[in-house]
Scaffold this motif. Structure first.
Motif, PDB file in Angstrom:
ATOM      1  N   ARG A 195     100.493 110.155 -67.094  1.00  0.00           N
ATOM      2  CA  ARG A 195     100.960 110.693 -67.950  1.00  0.00           C
ATOM      3  C   ARG A 195     101.689 109.785 -69.324  1.00  0.00           C
ATOM      4  O   ARG A 195     101.287 109.027 -69.240  1.00  0.00           O
ATOM      5  CB  ARG A 195     102.339 111.317 -67.654  1.00  0.00           C
ATOM      6  N   CYS A 196     102.630 110.731 -70.021  1.00  0.00           N
ATOM      7  CA  CYS A 196     102.964 109.928 -71.527  1.00  0.00           C
ATOM      8  C   CYS A 196     104.413 109.688 -70.583  1.00  0.00           C
ATOM      9  O   CYS A 196     105.259 110.540 -70.707  1.00  0.00           O
ATOM     10  CB  CYS A 196     102.892 110.904 -72.954  1.00  0.00           C
ATOM     11  N   VAL A 197     104.117 108.654 -70.753  1.00  0.00           N
ATOM     12  CA  VAL A 197     106.122 107.858 -69.831  1.00  0.00           C
ATOM     13  C   VAL A 197     107.015 108.557 -71.561  1.00  0.00           C
ATOM     14  O   VAL A 197     107.484 108.774 -71.225  1.00  0.00           O
ATOM     15  CB  VAL A 197     105.509 106.512 -70.029  1.00  0.00           C
ATOM     16  N   CYS A 198     106.184 107.524 -73.010  1.00  0.00           N
ATOM     17  CA  CYS A 198     106.986 108.656 -73.672  1.00  0.00           C
ATOM     18  C   CYS A 198     108.067 109.376 -73.487  1.00  0.00           C
ATOM     19  O   CYS A 198     109.675 110.321 -74.271  1.00  0.00           O
ATOM     20  CB  CYS A 198     106.990 108.069 -74.994  1.00  0.00           C
ATOM     21  N   ASP A 199     107.053 110.349 -73.399  1.00  0.00           N
ATOM     22  CA  ASP A 199     107.539 112.328 -73.530  1.00  0.00           C
ATOM     23  C   ASP A 199     107.555 112.583 -72.528  1.00  0.00           C
ATOM     24  O   ASP A 199     108.008 114.320 -72.244  1.00  0.00           O
ATOM     25  CB  ASP A 199     106.592 112.630 -74.606  1.00  0.00           C
ATOM     26  N   ASN A 200     107.059 111.703 -71.425  1.00  0.00           N
ATOM     27  CA  ASN A 200     107.273 112.544 -69.578  1.00  0.00           C
ATOM     28  C   ASN A 200     106.466 113.974 -69.587  1.00  0.00           C
ATOM     29  O   ASN A 200     107.033 114.673 -69.510  1.00  0.00           O
ATOM     30  CB  ASN A 200     108.892 112.689 -69.238  1.00  0.00           C
ATOM     31  N   ARG A 234     103.768 109.572 -79.564  1.00  0.00           N
ATOM     32  CA  ARG A 234     104.546 109.770 -80.428  1.00  0.00           C
ATOM     33  C   ARG A 234     105.240 108.396 -80.455  1.00  0.00           C
ATOM     34  O   ARG A 234     105.682 108.205 -81.626  1.00  0.00           O
ATOM     35  CB  ARG A 234     106.295 110.944 -80.302  1.00  0.00           C
ATOM     36  N   THR A 235     105.461 107.921 -80.052  1.00  0.00           N
ATOM     37  CA  THR A 235     106.633 106.400 -79.769  1.00  0.00           C
ATOM     38  C   THR A 235     105.605 104.748 -79.627  1.00  0.00           C
ATOM     39  O   THR A 235     104.886 104.944 -80.828  1.00  0.00           O
ATOM     40  CB  THR A 235     107.722 106.425 -78.651  1.00  0.00           C
ATOM     41  N   CYS A 236     105.245 104.339 -78.352  1.00  0.00           N
ATOM     42  CA  CYS A 236     104.608 103.239 -77.670  1.00  0.00           C
ATOM     43  C   CYS A 236     102.773 104.044 -78.444  1.00  0.00           C
ATOM     44  O   CYS A 236     102.299 102.808 -78.326  1.00  0.00           O
ATOM     45  CB  CYS A 236     104.843 103.133 -76.727  1.00  0.00           C
ATOM     46  N   LYS A 237     101.896 104.882 -78.098  1.00  0.00           N
ATOM     47  CA  LYS A 237     101.905 105.514 -78.610  1.00  0.00           C
ATOM     48  C   LYS A 237     100.179 104.763 -77.097  1.00  0.00           C
ATOM     49  O   LYS A 237      98.665 105.068 -77.577  1.00  0.00           O
ATOM     50  CB  LYS A 237     100.533 104.917 -79.939  1.00  0.00           C
ATOM     51  N   LEU A 238     100.938 104.482 -76.396  1.00  0.00           N
ATOM     52  CA  LEU A 238      99.506 104.438 -75.084  1.00  0.00           C
ATOM     53  C   LEU A 238      98.877 104.696 -74.665  1.00  0.00           C
ATOM     54  O   LEU A 238      97.917 104.470 -73.721  1.00  0.00           O
ATOM     55  CB  LEU A 238     100.482 102.971 -74.012  1.00  0.00           C
ATOM     56  N   CYS A 239      99.839 105.767 -74.344  1.00  0.00           N
ATOM     57  CA  CYS A 239      98.489 107.686 -73.767  1.00  0.00           C
ATOM     58  C   CYS A 239      97.083 108.084 -74.327  1.00  0.00           C
ATOM     59  O   CYS A 239      97.126 108.170 -74.151  1.00  0.00           O
ATOM     60  CB  CYS A 239      99.873 107.983 -73.500  1.00  0.00           C
ATOM     61  N   VAL A 240      98.033 107.521 -75.814  1.00  0.00           N
ATOM     62  CA  VAL A 240      96.382 107.814 -76.449  1.00  0.00           C
ATOM     63  C   VAL A 240      94.937 107.315 -76.443  1.00  0.00           C
ATOM     64  O   VAL A 240      94.494 108.724 -75.611  1.00  0.00           O
ATOM     65  CB  VAL A 240      96.499 107.288 -77.815  1.00  0.00           C
ATOM     66  N   PRO A 241      94.584 106.278 -75.825  1.00  0.00           N
ATOM     67  CA  PRO A 241      93.241 106.207 -75.086  1.00  0.00           C
ATOM     68  C   PRO A 241      93.166 107.320 -73.702  1.00  0.00           C
ATOM     69  O   PRO A 241      91.890 107.165 -73.935  1.00  0.00           O
ATOM     70  CB  PRO A 241      93.420 104.738 -74.687  1.00  0.00           C
ATOM     71  N   TYR A 242      94.272 106.970 -73.151  1.00  0.00           N
ATOM     72  CA  TYR A 242      94.280 107.986 -71.919  1.00  0.00           C
ATOM     73  C   TYR A 242      93.913 109.158 -71.640  1.00  0.00           C
ATOM     74  O   TYR A 242      93.385 110.148 -71.661  1.00  0.00           O
ATOM     75  CB  TYR A 242      94.864 107.553 -70.749  1.00  0.00           C
TER      76      TYR A 242
END
Length: 74
Positions: free
Chosen positions: A5-10, A44-52
């Protein structure tokens, strides 16, 4: 390690995959537009989910067991 998941936006990648399928979204920009129509945000925030999310759009994977970063882009 389970990354699903995208942790920032759950929001789960599974949910994003469903939105992408309904909207026929093939890249992150198209998916963001489609997701916003459903009042869903991601990346939107840390953007760590974008590659996933990119990997999910590419091959349908919604649960990852390894770290992906932008250097892993094909």
């Amino acid at each position: 390690m389970r990354i699903d998941r995208c942790v920032c936006d759950n929001v789960t990648f599974s949910r994003l995959a469903q939105i992408a399928e309904r909207a026929d979204a093939h890249d992150v920009t198209e998916l963001r537009v489609a997701a916003r129509r459903e009042h869903v945000e991601f990346g939107r925030t840390c953007k760590l989910c974008v590659p996933y999310v990119r990997a999910m759009l590419r091959d349908g994977t919604t649960v990852f067991d390894h770290i992906i970063d932008d250097d892993d882009r094909p």
